[in-house]
Write an enzyme that holds these catalytic residues in place. Structure first.
Site, PDB file in Angstrom:
ATOM      1  N   HIS A 190     -36.291 -14.076   6.182  1.00  0.00           N
ATOM      2  CA  HIS A 190     -35.385 -14.531   7.238  1.00  0.00           C
ATOM      3  C   HIS A 190     -35.699 -13.864   8.560  1.00  0.00           C
ATOM      4  CE1 HIS A 190     -32.960 -16.057   3.865  1.00  0.00           C
ATOM      5  NE2 HIS A 190     -32.898 -17.058   4.700  1.00  0.00           N
ATOM      6  N   ARG A 297     -28.176 -22.556  11.248  1.00  0.00           N
ATOM      7  CA  ARG A 297     -27.849 -21.486  10.292  1.00  0.00           C
ATOM      8  C   ARG A 297     -26.709 -20.636  10.847  1.00  0.00           C
ATOM      9  NH1 ARG A 297     -33.774 -21.455   9.677  1.00  0.00           N
ATOM     10  NH2 ARG A 297     -34.363 -21.427   7.485  1.00  0.00           N
ATOM     11  N   ARG A 333     -24.848 -25.795   8.909  1.00  0.00           N
ATOM     12  CA  ARG A 333     -24.866 -25.275   7.547  1.00  0.00           C
ATOM     13  C   ARG A 333     -23.817 -24.178   7.424  1.00  0.00           C
ATOM     14  NH1 ARG A 333     -29.944 -22.376   4.783  1.00  0.00           N
ATOM     15  NH2 ARG A 333     -29.308 -20.654   6.098  1.00  0.00           N
ATOM     16  N   GLU A 433     -32.044 -26.047  -3.096  1.00  0.00           N
ATOM     17  CA  GLU A 433     -32.929 -24.880  -3.036  1.00  0.00           C
ATOM     18  C   GLU A 433     -32.870 -24.081  -4.325  1.00  0.00           C
ATOM     19  OE1 GLU A 433     -31.811 -22.620   0.439  1.00  0.00           O
ATOM     20  OE2 GLU A 433     -29.693 -22.950   0.113  1.00  0.00           O
ATOM     21  N   ASN A 456     -37.898 -22.896   1.264  1.00  0.00           N
ATOM     22  CA  ASN A 456     -38.136 -21.441   1.247  1.00  0.00           C
ATOM     23  C   ASN A 456     -37.556 -20.842  -0.030  1.00  0.00           C
ATOM     24  OD1 ASN A 456     -38.957 -21.972   3.836  1.00  0.00           O
ATOM     25  ND2 ASN A 456     -37.101 -21.205   4.791  1.00  0.00           N
ATOM     26  N   ASP A 457     -36.300 -21.189  -0.285  1.00  0.00           N
ATOM     27  CA  ASP A 457     -35.674 -20.643  -1.495  1.00  0.00           C
ATOM     28  C   ASP A 457     -36.113 -21.393  -2.745  1.00  0.00           C
ATOM     29  OD1 ASP A 457     -34.117 -18.343  -0.903  1.00  0.00           O
ATOM     30  OD2 ASP A 457     -32.816 -19.614   0.306  1.00  0.00           O
ATOM     31  N   ARG A 467     -39.267 -14.160  -1.885  1.00  0.00           N
ATOM     32  CA  ARG A 467     -39.806 -14.631  -0.608  1.00  0.00           C
ATOM     33  C   ARG A 467     -40.096 -13.503   0.368  1.00  0.00           C
ATOM     34  NH1 ARG A 467     -34.875 -18.188   1.860  1.00  0.00           N
ATOM     35  NH2 ARG A 467     -35.749 -17.863   3.920  1.00  0.00           N
ATOM     36  N   CYS A 504     -35.964 -28.834   5.116  1.00  0.00           N
ATOM     37  CA  CYS A 504     -35.641 -27.981   6.265  1.00  0.00           C
ATOM     38  C   CYS A 504     -36.226 -26.580   6.110  1.00  0.00           C
ATOM     39  CB  CYS A 504     -34.137 -27.916   6.493  1.00  0.00           C
ATOM     40  SG  CYS A 504     -33.240 -27.172   5.126  1.00  0.00           S
TER      41      CYS A 504
HETATM   42  C1  PEP Z   1     -34.591 -22.592   2.743  1.00  0.00           C
HETATM   43  O1  PEP Z   1     -34.284 -21.846   1.803  1.00  0.00           O
HETATM   44  O2  PEP Z   1     -35.636 -23.295   2.751  1.00  0.00           O
HETATM   45  C2  PEP Z   1     -33.732 -22.681   3.925  1.00  0.00           C
HETATM   46  C3  PEP Z   1     -33.957 -23.563   4.877  1.00  0.00           C
HETATM   47  O3  PEP Z   1     -32.717 -21.802   4.019  1.00  0.00           O
HETATM   48  P1  PEP Z   1     -32.913 -20.272   4.436  1.00  0.00           P
HETATM   49  O4  PEP Z   1     -34.344 -20.111   4.841  1.00  0.00           O
HETATM   50  O5  PEP Z   1     -31.948 -20.010   5.539  1.00  0.00           O
HETATM   51  O6  PEP Z   1     -32.571 -19.542   3.182  1.00  0.00           O
HETATM   52 MG    MG Z   2     -32.293 -21.007   1.714  1.00  0.00          MG
END
Ligand code: PEP
Ligand code: MG
Length: 574
Positions: A190, A297, A333, A433, A456-457, A467, A504
């Site tokens: 993040h 976010r 979100r 996710e 990402n998650d 991650r 996203c």
């Molecule tokens: C993700 O997990 O891809 C996402 C967009 O949320 P974040 O990166 O804020 O966890």
């Molecule tokens: Mg996420």
């Protein structure tokens, strides 16, 4: 003198500046004294902090019992012993009582004394124990300040540190820091996402930086390649200036695309939404012709402070994003606090053994109904000012979807009866996710209006690869056959029910991966404005029919190499 260090580029941009090295747990405390009558209170403050750290360590030790590598256990034992060390404690008491030093400065003096003793030993093992002293003292110091000891930066400097928290980044940028280099970390954390959003060059995973860079060294940092040059020579400076010129030229070329449609060669319009965290992102998204904001976010409103934002403050923030997009939809979100997005408000549990699998995202929201309701009220009130959608993170099954939907209905009724103007229908979406939600999507797709895939998650949970852990190298990558199959399945399920589906995660903003996502059936991308024009250029270079025809070949790829070869065969990657 001149030397180069390697790291991973996490937020692009070139920076030239003087290094400011922040060693882990280093205490930089000015000399301070307390009045005679305040001595006892200062001692109590100090001992309360020490006791709290002792409890923290004991809990950690118990929790990890049996699961610890032998040496780690020894480390923890050593840290606990240090905290009970009569010499340390007596020394601290004396410094406060007799020297009338403030707790922080006493801690610093005592640390320096002990460190000098250890550093003077012949045995390299004992010499290396200074790290443990720093660790323990650093924890007590953080506890004295309820963990809010901020990093300080100075304009024109490049911060070199062990790790950086998202909350610290914007503060550093406001202070004029040019770039950040961290010894650990990952380009998909993040912090990295936020750095990109702030356009703050960031290089992560440069372990030698802490050892080989000194305060005041001149650094040249390349946030794309991850290269750090210490004391650059004339040729480096020439290259740097050339890179700045290239960047400018490329920006100019891309700039011409800002009013062009994101349309493939065979005439299909692809929706490019923006991920936006700041006012600048919203302005950028608007100027670049984003379809709307696909991911706002909200947790960033919560992270940098010790008290929770109230309904009014949140409402104003959400409303301003809606107004800033002048009629294009904004996807807010709900808060995704927890795991690597730790906060200071105390919302996230600090002692979870495994926070990434813990009470984060919608789980935390449902557990803290009071806080969640305040947020949903603020979001729904903002819907009176323009098109707005609500997106919920970390959904793992239908129960959570139904719980949030019912809360939204009830809160909308309450707000209307209080006289607020809110939209008739506020589309409600689930983030996909968690692999369970991806697989169980047919069970709840009818209950949502749209889907947004958080790659990402999803990558982290599907591949069991943290991650934020740089040691995993390429293991954390969406270019895995399991990931492609799952993405394909989710996109197909959503499209077969006519529900809009976007990606996203960071994957959506990587123009090299645009053909792959298009081939898998994706027609909506949500990405940071900084990458929007590159992705638009990649979209405009593709024929969708040809890509879709090659999807079966992509899905047959058996490993990462094969996927990369497929990518190399597509025109946009050339
Ligand atoms: C993700 O997990 O891809 C996402 C967009 O949320 P974040 O990166 O804020 O966890
Ligand atoms: Mg996420």
């Amino acid at each position: 003198m001149r030397h180069a260090l390697a790291g991973h580029g996490a937020s692009r941009g070139n920076a030239l500046g003087r290094a400011r090295v922040r060693l882990p747990h280093a205490l930089e405390v000015a000399e301070e004294h307390v009045a005679a009558e305040a001595v006892e209170a200062e001692l109590r403050r100090l001992h309360t902090a020490i006791d709290a750290v002792r409890v923290e360590m004991r809990n950690m030790r118990e929790r990890l019992h049996g699961a610890l590598a032998h040496e780690v256990g020894e480390f923890l034992d050593l840290h606990s012993l240090l905290l009970d060390d009569p010499e340390l404690l007596q020394g601290l008491d004396d410094l406060v009582r007799k020297g009338r030093y403030g707790a922080d400065y006493a801690l610093r003096l005592q640390r320096d004394r002990l460190a000098a003793v250890f550093e003077g030993m012949d045995d390299p093992y004992f010499r290396s124990r200074v790290e443990d002293i720093d660790h323990v003292v650093g924890r007590v110091h953080a506890m004295l300040h309820k963990r809010d000891a901020d990093l300080q930066g100075v304009a024109g400097e490049i911060l070199v540190t062990d790790a950086i928290a998202p909350a610290e980044l914007s503060q550093l940028q406001a202070q004029g820091v040019m770039a950040v280099v961290t010894a650990g970390g990952s380009a998909l954390s993040h912090s990295a996402i936020l750095a990109r959003s702030l356009h703050l060059p960031l290089v992560v995973g440069a372990p030698l930086a802490l050892q080989q860079v000194n305060d005041g060294d001149v650094l040249l940092v390349d946030g794309s390649s991850g290269q750090i040059i210490v004391e650059p020579n004339a040729a480096d400076l020439r290259d740097y200036r050339a890179r700045l010129r290239d960047e400018k030229r490329e920006r100019k070329q891309l700039h011409r695309l800002r009013r062009e449609p994101s349309r493939t060669l065979d005439g299909v319009d692809i929706r490019l939404w923006a991920n936006a965290e700041s006012r600048e992102d919203v302005t950028g998204a608007h100027a670049l012709g984003a379809a709307g904001v696909g991911l706002y976010r909200t947790e960033f409103l919560f992270l940098q402070r010790s008290e929770l934002p109230d309904e009014e403050e949140q409402f104003r923030a959400y409303r301003d994003v809606v107004l800033g997009m002048t009629g294009r939809a904004v996807t807010i979100r709900t808060m995704d606090i927890g795991a690597d997005k730790a906060d200071r408000t105390g919302l996230a549990l600090s002692d979870e053994p495994n926070p990434a699998l813990g009470l984060r995202g919608v789980r935390l929201s449902l557990a803290r109904a009071d806080v969640f309701e305040t947020q949903l009220r603020a979001i729904l009130r903002a819907s009176g000012y323009g098109p707005l959608r609500v997106l919920v993170p970390m959904i793992s099954g239908r129960e959570e979807v139904l719980a949030v939907a019912s809360l939204l209905r009830r809160i909308a009724r309450d707000l209307r009866s209080e006289g607020h103007e809110i939209a008739e229908h506020v589309p409600f979406g689930a983030m996909i996710e968690v692999p369970a939600a991806a697989l169980a999507l047919p069970c709840f797709i009818a209950d949502v209006d749209f889907i947004s895939i958080g790659t990402n998650d999803l990558t982290q949970y599907l591949l069991a690869a943290d991650r934020g852990n740089d040691a995993l190298g390429e293991l954390y990558s969406p270019l895995h056959p399991a990931m492609l199959r799952l993405l394909h399945q989710v996109i197909r399920t959503a499209r077969s029910r006519a529900k809009p589906v976007a990606v996203c995660g960071e994957m959506a903003g990587d123009a090299m991966l645009t053909p792959l996502l298009l081939a898998l059936g994706l027609e909506e991308f949500s990405l940071h404005p900084a990458t929007m024009l590159e992705v638009r250029r990649a979209v405009r270079a593709q024929r969708l029919d040809a890509l879709r025809a090659s999807a079966p070949a992509l899905l047959r790829c058996r490993d990462r190499d094969a996927i990369e070869r497929w990518l190399q065969r597509t025109p946009a990657a050339a």
